[in-house]
Design a protein around this motif. Structure first.
Motif, PDB file in Angstrom:
ATOM      1  N   ASN A  50       0.824  -1.405  -0.055  1.00  0.00           N
ATOM      2  CA  ASN A  50       0.072  -0.069   0.169  1.00  0.00           C
ATOM      3  C   ASN A  50       0.856   1.330   0.102  1.00  0.00           C
ATOM      4  O   ASN A  50       0.225   2.339  -0.246  1.00  0.00           O
ATOM      5  N   ASN A  51       1.957   0.945   0.332  1.00  0.00           N
ATOM      6  CA  ASN A  51       3.131   2.408   0.277  1.00  0.00           C
ATOM      7  C   ASN A  51       4.128   1.988  -0.552  1.00  0.00           C
ATOM      8  O   ASN A  51       5.422   2.189  -0.265  1.00  0.00           O
ATOM      9  N   SER A  54       7.780   4.241   3.349  1.00  0.00           N
ATOM     10  CA  SER A  54       7.274   5.206   4.300  1.00  0.00           C
ATOM     11  C   SER A  54       5.788   5.269   4.384  1.00  0.00           C
ATOM     12  O   SER A  54       5.135   5.400   3.313  1.00  0.00           O
ATOM     13  N   GLY A  55       5.110   5.377   5.312  1.00  0.00           N
ATOM     14  CA  GLY A  55       3.639   5.550   5.603  1.00  0.00           C
ATOM     15  C   GLY A  55       3.391   6.987   5.904  1.00  0.00           C
ATOM     16  O   GLY A  55       4.171   7.914   6.037  1.00  0.00           O
ATOM     17  N   ASP A 107      -2.505  13.028   6.426  1.00  0.00           N
ATOM     18  CA  ASP A 107      -1.492  12.460   7.208  1.00  0.00           C
ATOM     19  C   ASP A 107      -1.784  12.116   8.632  1.00  0.00           C
ATOM     20  O   ASP A 107      -1.737  11.064   9.176  1.00  0.00           O
TER      21      ASP A 107
END
Length: 206
Positions: free
Chosen positions: A21-22, A79-80, A191
Motif C-alpha cells: 500500500n506504500n 514510508s507511511g 497524514d
C-alpha cells in the motif's frame, strides 16, 4: 534501523500489506563509492520458487544500476503516514514527538531484462491503471512507444531481511492515547488523520 521494542511490528501480513500500500519507495545502494538513492515504485511479488521479492526498474541514464554489479546489497525504504504529536495534548509535562510507520527491506539485487522485464512492466501498469477511466495497457502500446523500454533497467531484489517500525504512541496510557487520536483527527491533515486511523488499528493500543 533502530526500533525500540514497543514499536517493533512483527506481524508479517501487516508488514506485507504496508509495503504493497506504500509502494513508492526509496532504493539505496552504494555506487562508485558513494551512497545513492532513487525514488521509485517497488512491487512486492512472488518468484517462480515461491519466494517473496521486490521488482522495479529505473532509467538507464541513472548510474545507480551500475553499482549493482560492484555491490549487490541494497536497502529499500517504504514510508507511511506520519504526523507531529504536540505534548500540549498530554495531561502531564513531556516533550513533543512524531508518530509514523516505516519498513526497511534489505536484499540482494540482480538486473532483469527481456520477457522478465516486460512481464514486470505489464503487471505494474495493469495495477495502477485499474483506477483510470480509460485504462491503458502495455499490450496496447505501439512499437514506437515500446521502444522506450530500451531506456530502463529492470531489477529484482531477493529479500534477506525486513525491519518494520510502527511508532504510534504505544508508550502512553489509555487516556492520553485516545486524546492523541482525537487531536490528530481535529487537525484535518490527511497524514494526521491517517496516523489516527493507524493508532486505532494498532494491536498495542492500551
Amino acid at each position: 534501523m533502530y526500533i525500540p521494542n514497543q514499536y517493533q511490528n512483527t506481524d508479517r501480513a501487516d508488514v506485507e500489506n504496508f509495503v504493497k500500500n506504500n509502494s513508492f519507495a526509496i532504493l539505496v545502494n552504494q555506487t562508485a563509492g558513494k551512497l545513492w538513492a532513487t525514488h521509485l515504485p517497488l512491487e512486492l511479488e512472488t518468484d517462480a520458487n515461491g519466494h517473496e521479492v521486490l521488482r522495479g526498474h529505473l532509467a538507464k541514464a541513472n548510474p545507480q544500476w551500475k553499482g549493482f554489479a560492484e555491490n549487490d546489497q541494497v536497502l529499500a525504504i517504504f514510508s507511511g503516514a506520519h504526523a507531529y504529536v504536540s505534548s500540549s495534548w498530554y495531561d502531564f509535562e513531556e516533550v513533543p514527538t512524531w508518530n509514523y510507520s516505516a519498513v526497511h527491506v534489505y536484499g540482494t539485487i540482480r538486473t532483469i531484462d527481456g520477457d522478465e522485464l516486460l512481464a514486470h512492466l505489464t503487471r505494474l501498469v495493469d495495477k495502477y491503471e485499474t483506477a483510470s477511466e480509460h485504462p491503458v495497457s502495455v499490450a496496447g502500446f505501439s512499437k514506437k512507444t515500446m521502444a522506450q523500454v530500451r531506456g530502463v533497467v529492470g531489477f529484482e531484489i531477493k529479500i534477506d531481511d525486513i525491519q518494520a517500525i510502527r511508532k504510534l504512541s504505544q508508550n502512553r496510557d489509555a487516556k492520553n492515547f485516545k486524546t492523541i487520536i482525537t487531536e490528530l483527527e481535529k487537525t484535518g491533515s490527511p497524514d494526521a488523520v491517517a496516523v489516527a486511523q493507524d493508532m486505532k488499528r494498532c494491536p498495542f493500543e492500551k
